[in-house]
Motif scaffolding. Sequence first.
Motif, PDB file in Angstrom:
ATOM      1  N   ILE A  35       0.848  -1.188   0.000  1.00 20.60           N
ATOM      2  CA  ILE A  35       0.000   0.000   0.000  1.00 20.60           C
ATOM      3  C   ILE A  35       0.886   1.242   0.000  1.00 20.60           C
ATOM      4  O   ILE A  35       1.656   1.455   0.937  1.00 20.60           O
ATOM      5  CB  ILE A  35      -0.928   0.009   1.226  1.00 20.60           C
ATOM      6  CG1 ILE A  35      -1.806  -1.246   1.233  1.00 20.60           C
ATOM      7  CG2 ILE A  35      -1.785   1.263   1.244  1.00 20.60           C
ATOM      8  CD1 ILE A  35      -2.676  -1.367   2.461  1.00 20.60           C
ATOM      9  N   SER A  49      -3.112   9.809   2.968  1.00 23.33           N
ATOM     10  CA  SER A  49      -3.899   9.343   1.828  1.00 23.33           C
ATOM     11  C   SER A  49      -3.163   8.197   1.163  1.00 23.33           C
ATOM     12  O   SER A  49      -2.001   8.338   0.765  1.00 23.33           O
ATOM     13  CB  SER A  49      -4.127  10.474   0.820  1.00 23.33           C
ATOM     14  OG  SER A  49      -4.942  11.485   1.375  1.00 23.33           O
ATOM     15  N   GLU A  51      -3.764   4.651  -1.630  1.00 24.30           N
ATOM     16  CA  GLU A  51      -4.344   4.447  -2.951  1.00 24.30           C
ATOM     17  C   GLU A  51      -5.862   4.342  -2.904  1.00 24.30           C
ATOM     18  O   GLU A  51      -6.558   4.862  -3.766  1.00 24.30           O
ATOM     19  CB  GLU A  51      -3.729   3.202  -3.586  1.00 24.30           C
ATOM     20  CG  GLU A  51      -2.240   3.392  -3.901  1.00 24.30           C
ATOM     21  CD  GLU A  51      -1.540   2.077  -4.180  1.00 24.30           C
ATOM     22  OE1 GLU A  51      -2.134   1.017  -3.895  1.00 24.30           O
ATOM     23  OE2 GLU A  51      -0.410   2.116  -4.674  1.00 24.30           O
ATOM     24  N   ASN A  52      -6.382   3.640  -1.881  1.00 27.05           N
ATOM     25  CA  ASN A  52      -7.825   3.412  -1.838  1.00 27.05           C
ATOM     26  C   ASN A  52      -8.480   3.823  -0.525  1.00 27.05           C
ATOM     27  O   ASN A  52      -9.646   3.519  -0.299  1.00 27.05           O
ATOM     28  CB  ASN A  52      -8.126   1.920  -2.091  1.00 27.05           C
ATOM     29  CG  ASN A  52      -7.682   1.477  -3.467  1.00 27.05           C
ATOM     30  OD1 ASN A  52      -7.979   2.134  -4.462  1.00 27.05           O
ATOM     31  ND2 ASN A  52      -6.952   0.372  -3.526  1.00 27.05           N
ATOM     32  N   THR A  53      -7.730   4.498   0.340  1.00 22.05           N
ATOM     33  CA  THR A  53      -8.299   4.866   1.625  1.00 22.05           C
ATOM     34  C   THR A  53      -7.540   6.039   2.231  1.00 22.05           C
ATOM     35  O   THR A  53      -6.479   6.429   1.739  1.00 22.05           O
ATOM     36  CB  THR A  53      -8.269   3.665   2.604  1.00 22.05           C
ATOM     37  OG1 THR A  53      -9.013   3.995   3.778  1.00 22.05           O
ATOM     38  CG2 THR A  53      -6.841   3.328   2.990  1.00 22.05           C
TER      39      THR A  53
END
Length: 323
Positions: A35, A49, A51-53
């Motif tokens: 991640i 921040s 990639e997806n959360t």
Amino acid sequence: MIVIQSIRDDFSTNDVLDWLYFSKSDPVLRLNDSIAVESITIDEKVVFSFENTQLDLEEISSYWYRRGNLRTPKNKLKNLTYLAQKLSTPLFKEIDSAYAKVDLASGKNAIGKYADNTIDKIQMLVLAVRSGLKVPKSIVTGKTKKLNEFIALCPSKIITKAIDIDVMTLENYPGFNCSLTLATTIITPESFKNTNIENCTPALFQQYIEKKYELRVFYLRGKFYSMAIFSQRNEKTKIDFRNYDKDMPNRTVPYTLPDEIQHKITAFMQCIGLDTGSLDLIYSIDNEYVFLEVNPIGQYQWLEKNCNYPISKEIAEDLMYYG
């Protein structure tokens, strides 16, 4: 929210997660090395921040640093030539370092932190002595004269081992994709008869201590989980049990440290700033406990399974009930 920072293939992390899910804990966010961090926003709040959360540090109730570091996306490097990758890598490492150094759980219930990686063996030995623990006679030198003087003080053999990094990984170099382990090695006076180390980088040398058995101790906030390892009965593991013999594994049994040694180890861990870690000690033929080193993120899963200790459960409960 419980936040766990680890790497993808760390199975001990999976064991703790199993207990958290079984106990229906608070929501869990696992930050793996897969991640990547896209940004850190610092205003009235600190928000990571990914990639997806997103992660607001104020939402963390408990945090466990197991392994790894926070990194930047590097997909673009794959499209560069080999030379361009080598030239770009130092820049990415500097950015990664800036992300990784942020303490995700400062002031919160936390087990471990990224900064624990910076503790080296010389610092360990100095603080162990100050805490009352016995350590092997040791010297760090690159001078032949000093080494010979040290050898004369040691009644038997001496050893040399890595000062800091035990494993070096060679990746992305043409023809190389391997790990080099700097194992503990016996040094004899004959080794230096025709050798001059005056221009060598300083190395760590220690008196070799004959032992009855070795001890692996996992420490967690004042709790001890100890195991005796009868490595002396096998020539392959006699010097260092980490030279594992898979065909004839060492006998291992649960072990209880004397209160005096537990008190000294607790003082040492507090002095060095660790609330968890895997310690290596030996019990000598002179019936003395000798401290070797502590690995802040060392393996404990094999100790847990061989001795039937509830270490994963204890870590999960710590994260759940002290947040």
